[in-house]
Design an enzyme around this catalytic site. Structure first.
Site, PDB file in Angstrom:
ATOM      1  N   ASN A 244       0.779  -1.142  -0.098  1.00  0.00           N
ATOM      2  CA  ASN A 244      -0.056   0.044  -0.004  1.00  0.00           C
ATOM      3  C   ASN A 244       0.890   1.247   0.014  1.00  0.00           C
ATOM      4  O   ASN A 244       2.145   1.112  -0.129  1.00  0.00           O
ATOM      5  CB  ASN A 244      -0.982  -0.024   0.989  1.00  0.00           C
ATOM      6  CG  ASN A 244       0.106  -0.418   2.312  1.00  0.00           C
ATOM      7  OD1 ASN A 244       0.733   0.631   2.540  1.00  0.00           O
ATOM      8  ND2 ASN A 244      -0.360  -1.358   3.021  1.00  0.00           N
ATOM      9  N   PHE A 358      -4.761   2.814  14.738  1.00  0.00           N
ATOM     10  CA  PHE A 358      -5.326   3.896  13.728  1.00  0.00           C
ATOM     11  C   PHE A 358      -6.081   3.163  12.827  1.00  0.00           C
ATOM     12  O   PHE A 358      -6.344   1.888  12.631  1.00  0.00           O
ATOM     13  CB  PHE A 358      -3.861   4.171  12.757  1.00  0.00           C
ATOM     14  CG  PHE A 358      -3.037   5.384  13.538  1.00  0.00           C
ATOM     15  CD1 PHE A 358      -1.935   5.016  14.516  1.00  0.00           C
ATOM     16  CD2 PHE A 358      -3.326   6.559  12.974  1.00  0.00           C
ATOM     17  CE1 PHE A 358      -1.325   5.825  15.021  1.00  0.00           C
ATOM     18  CE2 PHE A 358      -2.281   7.673  13.233  1.00  0.00           C
ATOM     19  CZ  PHE A 358      -1.697   7.376  14.299  1.00  0.00           C
TER      20      PHE A 358
HETATM   21  O1  PMT Z   1       2.752   6.160   6.636  1.00  0.00           O
HETATM   22  P1  PMT Z   1       1.987   7.456   6.153  1.00  0.00           P
HETATM   23  O2  PMT Z   1       2.074   7.570   4.710  1.00  0.00           O
HETATM   24  O3  PMT Z   1       2.431   8.667   6.959  1.00  0.00           O
HETATM   25  O4  PMT Z   1       0.401   7.168   6.498  1.00  0.00           O
HETATM   26  C1  PMT Z   1      -0.407   6.938   7.713  1.00  0.00           C
HETATM   27  C2  PMT Z   1      -1.464   6.062   7.694  1.00  0.00           C
HETATM   28  C3  PMT Z   1      -2.510   6.474   6.688  1.00  0.00           C
HETATM   29  C4  PMT Z   1      -0.962   4.734   7.130  1.00  0.00           C
HETATM   30  C5  PMT Z   1      -1.582   6.122   9.117  1.00  0.00           C
HETATM   31  O5  PMT Z   1      -2.075   7.256   9.874  1.00  0.00           O
HETATM   32  C6  PMT Z   1      -2.886   4.871   9.289  1.00  0.00           C
HETATM   33  O6  PMT Z   1      -3.887   5.144   9.273  1.00  0.00           O
HETATM   34  N1  PMT Z   1      -2.591   3.587   9.517  1.00  0.00           N
HETATM   35  C7  PMT Z   1      -3.181   2.519   9.715  1.00  0.00           C
HETATM   36  C8  PMT Z   1      -3.734   1.978   8.380  1.00  0.00           C
HETATM   37  C9  PMT Z   1      -4.462   0.698   8.428  1.00  0.00           C
HETATM   38  O7  PMT Z   1      -4.098  -0.292   7.982  1.00  0.00           O
HETATM   39  O8  PMT Z   1      -5.720   0.930   8.961  1.00  0.00           O
HETATM   40  P2  PMT Z   1      -6.755  -0.297   9.146  1.00  0.00           P
HETATM   41  O9  PMT Z   1      -8.013   0.397   9.478  1.00  0.00           O
HETATM   42  O10 PMT Z   1      -6.712  -1.399   8.096  1.00  0.00           O
HETATM   43  O11 PMT Z   1      -6.111  -0.965  10.543  1.00  0.00           O
HETATM   44  C10 PMT Z   1      -6.605  -0.721  11.650  1.00  0.00           C
HETATM   45  C11 PMT Z   1      -5.505  -1.014  12.739  1.00  0.00           C
HETATM   46  O12 PMT Z   1      -5.263  -2.393  12.551  1.00  0.00           O
HETATM   47  C12 PMT Z   1      -4.396  -0.067  12.417  1.00  0.00           C
HETATM   48  O13 PMT Z   1      -3.485   0.356  13.491  1.00  0.00           O
HETATM   49  C13 PMT Z   1      -3.237  -1.342  11.895  1.00  0.00           C
HETATM   50  O14 PMT Z   1      -1.856  -1.064  12.253  1.00  0.00           O
HETATM   51  C14 PMT Z   1      -3.739  -2.571  12.582  1.00  0.00           C
HETATM   52  N2  PMT Z   1      -3.572  -3.744  11.642  1.00  0.00           N
HETATM   53  C15 PMT Z   1      -4.496  -3.907  10.584  1.00  0.00           C
HETATM   54  C16 PMT Z   1      -4.331  -5.137  10.088  1.00  0.00           C
HETATM   55  C17 PMT Z   1      -3.580  -6.245  10.443  1.00  0.00           C
HETATM   56  N3  PMT Z   1      -3.126  -7.370   9.925  1.00  0.00           N
HETATM   57  N4  PMT Z   1      -2.827  -5.989  11.627  1.00  0.00           N
HETATM   58  C18 PMT Z   1      -2.683  -4.902  12.299  1.00  0.00           C
HETATM   59  O15 PMT Z   1      -2.306  -4.471  13.443  1.00  0.00           O
END
Ligand code: PMT
Length: 433
Positions: A244, A358
């Site tokens: 991504n 996040f």
């Molecule tokens: O890195 P940048 O370019 O500065 O961009 C920042 C960002 C947009 C990446 C950051 O601010 C952000 O939003 N990060 C989380 C992105 C994400 O994957 O969101 P999600 O809604 O898919 O996941 C929710 C949470 O679960 C996140 O904290 C993620 O780290 C965590 N997760 C998700 C899937 C997984 N398999 N393991 C996880 O730990």
């Protein structure tokens, strides 16, 4: 400076696209033990709401001294007296012209006339406006009147042109403001390394950190913060992968802010396009599986876990051992779920561990983020609407909403730098303790 003796700074914000950077200036000044009050021009409130400054200063933000809700009938006098510095960030060509010519037709320009405090102006405007003879004449006049300037720098401007007119980095603006304050009669700091003749010398970020201005409040001393950063890469074959757009800017900004505030920081970094901050322990883990393993290994030492990484949700079931050939029109990939690092951290959390997530969303941002917070049993979640300009992947700025467990209220964070947002997120983490 003694913690009890606060410098009093009036921060004037005029109407330019850089107005949002005044938030960061305000917060850095507050961290340096300055008491700051804010005044804005009418045009400034087109860019940023007075409410933002009001929430951060706990004080009425002055825009119009005739406004019925203004608690002080002679605000421009009271606001301008007994202050140690009048700082304008950003200053437009218009406000500079008013100051230079003694025009007092709004609150900010009246305050300038009514103040005897040192004045520091950080201009930001389009290059042609900056270079215009009238602007330069006004600046010369103000310099003769004793006003100091933090000159704008060259860079890409809001109008997409490149040239001089970009607001100087906020850390340099604050360094110059603090420099002026320590020279003021109230100063208790002796033998400042800066004096009048080198006032305009650039203070670089490294120098700034070594200055004893208390700029970096050590309110995270004792915390051990584990942060996932960047995007993961899920291999399809030795050449290709699923990933991504995460650059690592947001996660590294949190790491840097936490380190500056006294925390011991470990980042588990996936693929990133920017350098990690200094004084932070960096462990590379490129796939979701590797990141999961690294987090589990480091977790027992952590007191706070922050999942800022964009972890791939799916990976190919099989990774081809050799490069897949282009001999089919359609190639089917079978995908399986990756381990959910954040959920697993939450499941095995030890006493005292705070868990922050996040959420990168494109619709129903708050609703989806709230449901993730509940499902993953988080203390706090930072939701970015990645469809908004200036928010989400790869930009230096972000726009987000913070949600807290068991609290229906939400904290809306307007457009600001990721560094500034990092500090606000950490403020919320501290409140959970
Ligand atoms: O890195 P940048 O370019 O500065 O961009 C920042 C960002 C947009 C990446 C950051 O601010 C952000 O939003 N990060 C989380 C992105 C994400 O994957 O969101 P999600 O809604 O898919 O996941 C929710 C949470 O679960 C996140 O904290 C993620 O780290 C965590 N997760 C998700 C899937 C997984 N398999 N393991 C996880 O730990």
């Amino acid at each position: 400076m003694s913690k009890k003796e606060k410098y009093r700074v009036d921060l004037g914000v005029s109407g330019g696209i850089a107005a949002y950077k005044a938030i960061e200036v305000l917060r850095l000044l507050q961290k340096s033990d300055c008491e700051v009050r804010v005044a804005m021009t009418r045009h400034a409130i087109e860019f940023i709401q007075p409410l933002t400054f009001r929430a951060l200063t706990d004080a009425y933000v002055l825009v119009d001294d005739y406004a019925p809700e203004n608690p002080d009938p002679i605000a421009h006098i009271n606001f301008s007296q007994n202050i140690d510095l009048f700082l304008i960030v950003p200053a437009t060509a218009n406000i500079i012209a008013k100051f230079a010519n003694g025009i007092a037709d709004d609150f900010l320009s009246s305050t300038y006339l009514a103040s005897t405090a040192p004045v520091l102006i950080a201009p930001a405007m389009n290059t042609t406006m900056w270079e215009n003879a009238a602007t330069q004449r006004n600046i010369e006049q103000l310099k003769k009147d004793g006003v100091r300037f933090v000159e704008p720098i060259s860079g890409e401007l809001a109008c997409k042109t490149v040239g001089t007119g970009k607001l100087e980095d906020v850390e340099n603006i604050v360094a110059q403001a603090l420099n002026l304050l320590v020279q003021s009669p109230k100063s208790k700091v002796q033998n400042s390394k800066y004096d009048d003749k080198n006032f305009n010398a650039k203070v670089n970020a490294q120098e700034l950190e070594t200055l004893d201005f208390g700029l970096w409040t050590q309110d995270l001393l004792g915390e051990k913060i584990l942060i996932t950063v960047g995007g993961t890469r899920e291999a399809i074959d030795p050449v290709r992968f699923i990933s991504n757009h995460s650059s690592g800017k947001m996660g590294f900004a949190v790491a840097k802010a936490a380190e500056k505030r006294g925390a011991k920081v470990t980042v588990i970094a996936g693929a990133t396009s920017v350098e990690p901050p200094e004084n932070v322990n960096v462990i590379r883990a490129i796939s979701a599986e590797e990141m999961h393993r690294a987090v589990m290994k480091e977790l027992e030492n952590a007191t706070v876990f922050i999942g800022a990484a964009a972890v791939a949700d799916y990976r190919p079931v099989k990774q081809a051992a050799t490069k897949i050939k282009k001999n089919k029109n359609i190639l089917h990939l079978e995908l399986e779920k990756t381990p959910d690092i954040l959920s697993d951290v939450s499941k095995i959390r030890h006493d005292g561990l705070l868990v922050v997530g996040f959420a990168a969303e494109t619709e129903n941002v708050v609703e989806y983020a709230r449901s993730k917070m509940q499902k993953k049993n988080l203390d706090l979640i930072v939701a970015n609407d990645i469809t908004k300009n200036g928010a989400g992947f790869d930009s230096d700025t972000n726009i987000a909403t913070i949600l807290r467990r068991g609290d229906k209220e939400k904290i809306e964070l307007p457009l600001m730098s990721k560094r500034e947002m990092a500090d606000i997120i950490l403020d919320e983490v501290i409140k959970l303790r």
